[in-house]
Scaffold this active site. Structure first.
Site, PDB file in Angstrom:
ATOM      1  N   THR A 134       0.820  -1.202   0.000  1.00  0.00           N
ATOM      2  CA  THR A 134       0.000   0.000   0.000  1.00  0.00           C
ATOM      3  C   THR A 134       0.859   1.261   0.000  1.00  0.00           C
ATOM      4  OG1 THR A 134      -1.443   1.287   1.469  1.00  0.00           O
ATOM      5  CG2 THR A 134      -0.100  -0.361   2.523  1.00  0.00           C
ATOM      6  N   ASP A 135       0.278   2.368  -0.456  1.00  0.00           N
ATOM      7  CA  ASP A 135       1.002   3.652  -0.392  1.00  0.00           C
ATOM      8  C   ASP A 135       1.109   4.165   1.047  1.00  0.00           C
ATOM      9  OD1 ASP A 135      -1.674   4.355   0.015  1.00  0.00           O
ATOM     10  OD2 ASP A 135      -1.732   5.907  -1.526  1.00  0.00           O
ATOM     11  N   GLU A 136       0.327   3.547   1.972  1.00  0.00           N
ATOM     12  CA  GLU A 136       0.307   4.067   3.341  1.00  0.00           C
ATOM     13  C   GLU A 136       1.653   3.890   4.048  1.00  0.00           C
ATOM     14  OE1 GLU A 136      -3.323   3.294   5.497  1.00  0.00           O
ATOM     15  OE2 GLU A 136      -4.438   3.020   3.634  1.00  0.00           O
ATOM     16  N   TYR A 183      -1.467  -0.686  10.995  1.00  0.00           N
ATOM     17  CA  TYR A 183      -1.644  -1.337   9.686  1.00  0.00           C
ATOM     18  C   TYR A 183      -0.467  -1.032   8.777  1.00  0.00           C
ATOM     19  CZ  TYR A 183      -3.156  -1.754   4.796  1.00  0.00           C
ATOM     20  OH  TYR A 183      -3.199  -2.033   3.457  1.00  0.00           O
ATOM     21  N   LYS A 187       2.513  -3.461   7.201  1.00  0.00           N
ATOM     22  CA  LYS A 187       2.752  -3.632   5.758  1.00  0.00           C
ATOM     23  C   LYS A 187       4.191  -3.227   5.417  1.00  0.00           C
ATOM     24  CE  LYS A 187       0.283  -4.702   2.883  1.00  0.00           C
ATOM     25  NZ  LYS A 187      -0.095  -6.053   2.343  1.00  0.00           N
TER      26      LYS A 187
END
Ligand code: NAD
Ligand code: TYD
Length: 377
Positions: A134-136, A183, A187
């Protein structure tokens, strides 16, 4: 490459990837490996479940022995890894589950793949471990313009196309990791392990980091399907903080198309960012969704605006995500197929036409969970 495991194939994005691969590559054996947590739903794959090149295996990615056995039994050449705990709000309440699945589960898959592939005469030749992220992991971007102009403003800063942006900076493949939520921290950790298996053991890995996805089959705890469902049932729409956080949205089928291109043509050990240069403030999306649901249900457009309810902000809520996907567009020729307005229209229509899917998912345990999350805000 013939025998491919797709982990998390019963979830939102995974089900679109499984469908695309099963339909497009009849010569591949596609194994959907999923534990079927609350987020996994085999109803997402009804249309392809009887295809001869598709098989479902219920398994926890943390079960090293079972996965190692599966690698041998099925002679696995490729792994497309999507299984994860994926909801930020849940990670804030229960970070251990996120570390277990996202970090230890990914490590378990890597180690089993390593042992199996290294035991073969051809070793890593023709093999691939593709990790979906993810970009997060990059953290949060600010909302500033170099000359102080109020966002959104038109920019060409990061692609050949003009597009609207809420800040001057973007996430690039080279952006330093800086995750804020449990989260995104989990990741980020799993991404590091995947790269470490390439750098240490020579495993042919690829990592991609994608922006927020939307579309059919998304579990209705995420913003867009949750709000469609709540508007449909005239329930409050809990907007975190002022609703001014910015997310970059991509139609899920376009993500699946990118995964297909990168799995087949991407360069080993590279990272690719996936996104459609499509930034929106939450509150603007919410208003668009309300207008669309109202229109499609034959209610006066905007009639449900009064459902908007500002609630306590998410802890550590990232201000802005914006992906630069120029590398993927330039090197592999991928681009999004849908404009956002078209994608939202299709998405809202799908949820309204698939009431049974929504009702099955939102009844029972989930209803209790959601009520308690909402009450605690
Ligand atoms: P999802 O929550 O809808 O689906 C996750 C799937 O993984 C479910 O089918 C679940 O049953 C399965 N799963 C969970 N724990 C498991 C375990 N221990 N063993 C086996 N299976 C397990 O998630 P999603 O939104 O489809 O996201 C898929 C992947 O894409 C994730 O890795 C996520 O980090 C990444 N991603 C998501 C987005 C997004 O906007 N949704 C954006 C970028 C990247
Ligand atoms: P979400 O769909 O959970 O994705 P992510 O946190 O991975 O970006 O949330 C998208 C945005 O919408 C995020 O800024 C949080 C906000 N949001 C709300 O305002 N209310 C809600 O009920 C939810 C679920 C999200």
């Amino acid at each position: 490459m013939k025998n491919i495991v797709i982990t998390g194939g019963a979830g939102f994005i995974g089900s679109h990837v499984v469908r695309l691969f099963v339909n497009k590559y009849p010569e591949y054996n596609i194994i959907n490996l999923d534990k079927l947590t609350y987020a996994g739903n085999l109803a997402n794959l009804k249309d392809i479940e009887d295809k001869p090149n598709y098989k479902f295996v219920k398994m926890d990615i943390c079960d090293f022995d079972a996965f190692y056995q599966l690698m041998q039994d099925e002679k696995i050449d490729g792994i497309i890894h999507l299984a994860a705990e994926s909801h930020v709000d849940r990670s804030i309440k229960d970070p251990f589950t996120f570390a277990r699945t996202n970090v230890m589960g990914t490590l378990s898959l890597l180690q089993a793949a390593k042992l199996y592939w290294e035991s073969l005469p051809e070793k890593y030749e023709g093999k691939r471990f593709y990790h979906i992220s993810t970009d997060e992991v990059y953290g949060a971007l600010s909302m500033t313009h170099p000359e102080g102009i109020e966002p959104p403003f038109t920019t060409t800063a990061s692609s050949s196309e003009h597009h609207l942006a809420y800040g001057e900076d973007f996430f690039y493949e080279t952006t330093k990791y800086n995750p804020h939520s449990p989260y995104s921290a989990s990741k980020a950790s799993s991404d590091h392990f995947v790269r470490a298996y390439h750098d240490t053991y020579g495993m042919p890995t690829i990592v991609t980091n994608c922006s927020n996805n939307y579309g059919p089959f998304q579990f209705p705890e995420k913003l867009i399907p949750l709000f469609i469902n709540n508007i449909r049932n005239r329930k409050p729409l809990p907007v975190y903080g002022k609703g001014e956080n910015v997310r970059d949205w991509l139609y899920v089928v376009d993500h699946a198309r990118a995964i297909d291109v990168i799995f087949h043509k991407g360069t080993i050990a590279e990272t690719y960012n996936i996104g459609g240069f499509n930034e929106w403030k939450n509150i603007d999306i919410i208003k668009t969704v309300i207008n669309t649901v109202d229109r499609l249900l034959g209610r006066p457009e905007g009639a449900d605006m009064d459902l908007i309810t500002y609630v306590t902000d998410r802890l550590g809520h990232d201000a802005r995500y914006a992906i630069d996907s120029t590398k993927l567009q330039r090197e592999l020729g991928w681009e999004p197929s849908l404009q956002f307005e078209e994608g939202i229209e299709k998405t809202v229509k799908w949820y309204l036409e698939n009431e049974e899917w929504l009702n099955n998912i939102t009844s029972g345990d989930y209803e209790k969970y959601y009520e308690s999350m909402y009450k605690n805000r």
